[in-house]
Design a protein around this motif. Structure first.
Motif, PDB file in Angstrom:
ATOM      1  N   MET A   3       0.938  -1.220  -0.089  1.00  0.00           N
ATOM      2  CA  MET A   3      -0.148  -0.055   0.120  1.00  0.00           C
ATOM      3  C   MET A   3       1.000   1.302   0.138  1.00  0.00           C
ATOM      4  O   MET A   3       0.651   2.135  -0.762  1.00  0.00           O
ATOM      5  CB  MET A   3      -0.854  -0.186   0.948  1.00  0.00           C
ATOM      6  CG  MET A   3      -1.892   1.153   1.302  1.00  0.00           C
ATOM      7  SD  MET A   3      -3.443   0.933   2.396  1.00  0.00           S
ATOM      8  CE  MET A   3      -4.251  -0.635   1.858  1.00  0.00           C
ATOM      9  N   MET A   4       1.766   1.210   0.855  1.00  0.00           N
ATOM     10  CA  MET A   4       2.793   2.504   0.948  1.00  0.00           C
ATOM     11  C   MET A   4       3.559   2.541  -0.337  1.00  0.00           C
ATOM     12  O   MET A   4       3.223   3.734  -0.822  1.00  0.00           O
ATOM     13  CB  MET A   4       3.819   2.347   2.145  1.00  0.00           C
ATOM     14  CG  MET A   4       3.362   2.355   3.432  1.00  0.00           C
ATOM     15  SD  MET A   4       2.736   4.109   3.776  1.00  0.00           S
ATOM     16  CE  MET A   4       4.150   4.739   3.605  1.00  0.00           C
ATOM     17  N   GLY A   5       3.900   1.656  -1.110  1.00  0.00           N
ATOM     18  CA  GLY A   5       4.457   1.430  -2.326  1.00  0.00           C
ATOM     19  C   GLY A   5       3.556   2.266  -3.308  1.00  0.00           C
ATOM     20  O   GLY A   5       3.832   2.938  -4.132  1.00  0.00           O
ATOM     21  N   PHE A   6       2.225   1.777  -3.280  1.00  0.00           N
ATOM     22  CA  PHE A   6       1.264   2.292  -4.222  1.00  0.00           C
ATOM     23  C   PHE A   6       1.127   3.667  -4.052  1.00  0.00           C
ATOM     24  O   PHE A   6       1.111   4.476  -5.243  1.00  0.00           O
ATOM     25  CB  PHE A   6      -0.166   1.527  -4.064  1.00  0.00           C
ATOM     26  CG  PHE A   6      -1.282   1.984  -5.084  1.00  0.00           C
ATOM     27  CD1 PHE A   6      -1.192   1.671  -6.288  1.00  0.00           C
ATOM     28  CD2 PHE A   6      -2.135   3.099  -4.525  1.00  0.00           C
ATOM     29  CE1 PHE A   6      -2.341   1.979  -7.019  1.00  0.00           C
ATOM     30  CE2 PHE A   6      -3.026   3.820  -5.473  1.00  0.00           C
ATOM     31  CZ  PHE A   6      -3.089   3.264  -6.822  1.00  0.00           C
ATOM     32  N   PHE A   7       0.903   4.223  -2.783  1.00  0.00           N
ATOM     33  CA  PHE A   7       0.801   5.719  -2.607  1.00  0.00           C
ATOM     34  C   PHE A   7       1.952   6.529  -2.942  1.00  0.00           C
ATOM     35  O   PHE A   7       1.926   7.683  -3.561  1.00  0.00           O
ATOM     36  CB  PHE A   7       0.670   6.070  -1.060  1.00  0.00           C
ATOM     37  CG  PHE A   7      -1.022   5.711  -0.532  1.00  0.00           C
ATOM     38  CD1 PHE A   7      -2.028   5.986  -1.361  1.00  0.00           C
ATOM     39  CD2 PHE A   7      -0.716   4.790   0.761  1.00  0.00           C
ATOM     40  CE1 PHE A   7      -3.129   5.523  -0.674  1.00  0.00           C
ATOM     41  CE2 PHE A   7      -2.154   4.758   1.216  1.00  0.00           C
ATOM     42  CZ  PHE A   7      -3.297   4.933   0.606  1.00  0.00           C
ATOM     43  N   VAL A   8       3.106   5.966  -2.709  1.00  0.00           N
ATOM     44  CA  VAL A   8       4.446   6.819  -3.136  1.00  0.00           C
ATOM     45  C   VAL A   8       4.757   6.725  -4.351  1.00  0.00           C
ATOM     46  O   VAL A   8       4.885   7.617  -5.159  1.00  0.00           O
ATOM     47  CB  VAL A   8       5.602   6.315  -2.056  1.00  0.00           C
ATOM     48  CG1 VAL A   8       6.893   6.966  -2.341  1.00  0.00           C
ATOM     49  CG2 VAL A   8       4.975   6.613  -0.479  1.00  0.00           C
ATOM     50  N   ASN A   9       4.633   5.500  -5.020  1.00  0.00           N
ATOM     51  CA  ASN A   9       5.251   5.247  -6.443  1.00  0.00           C
ATOM     52  C   ASN A   9       4.213   5.565  -7.467  1.00  0.00           C
ATOM     53  O   ASN A   9       4.462   6.419  -8.498  1.00  0.00           O
ATOM     54  CB  ASN A   9       5.647   4.019  -6.607  1.00  0.00           C
ATOM     55  CG  ASN A   9       6.843   3.878  -5.624  1.00  0.00           C
ATOM     56  OD1 ASN A   9       7.565   4.380  -5.676  1.00  0.00           O
ATOM     57  ND2 ASN A   9       6.762   2.327  -5.216  1.00  0.00           N
TER      58      ASN A   9
END
Length: 103
Positions: A3-9
């Protein structure tokens, strides 16, 4: 981490925005976040909504409110918004046309 990867990337969100809105990580990536972002992607590409629309605000909306403001409102003009909102890869989210302007 996914999820963090989706938000950031994919959404180009700053980690500080996520830390100010911790409830975002409680949302379902597959059932809510990706479908809503796919709808926004379509509407932004068609020029129907502003590119600086608040992603955080849209993700926090109730399902009913989101459906009224972004799916039902535009479904005749852009029929694919219905498919995008259904998720499950019906419309693949590629990223928003511009980085979100969050504060």
């Amino acid at each position: 981490m996914k999820m963090m990867g989706f938000f950031v990337n994919k959404l180009k969100m700053k980690p500080s925005i996520i830390s100010k809105n911790p409830n975002l990580v409680q949302l379902s990536l597959e059932k809510q976040i990706i479908p809503r972002c796919s709808v926004l992607q379509l509407l932004m590409l068609k020029g129907l909504i502003k590119e600086d629309t608040s992603i955080v605000y849209i993700l926090k909306m109730t399902e009913k409110e989101f459906m009224e403001k972004f799916v039902s409102k535009y479904q005749n003009e852009v029929p694919d918004v219905v498919k995008a909102n259904q998720g499950k890869g019906k419309i693949e989210f590629q990223g928003l046309p511009v980085a979100p302007m969050e504060t």
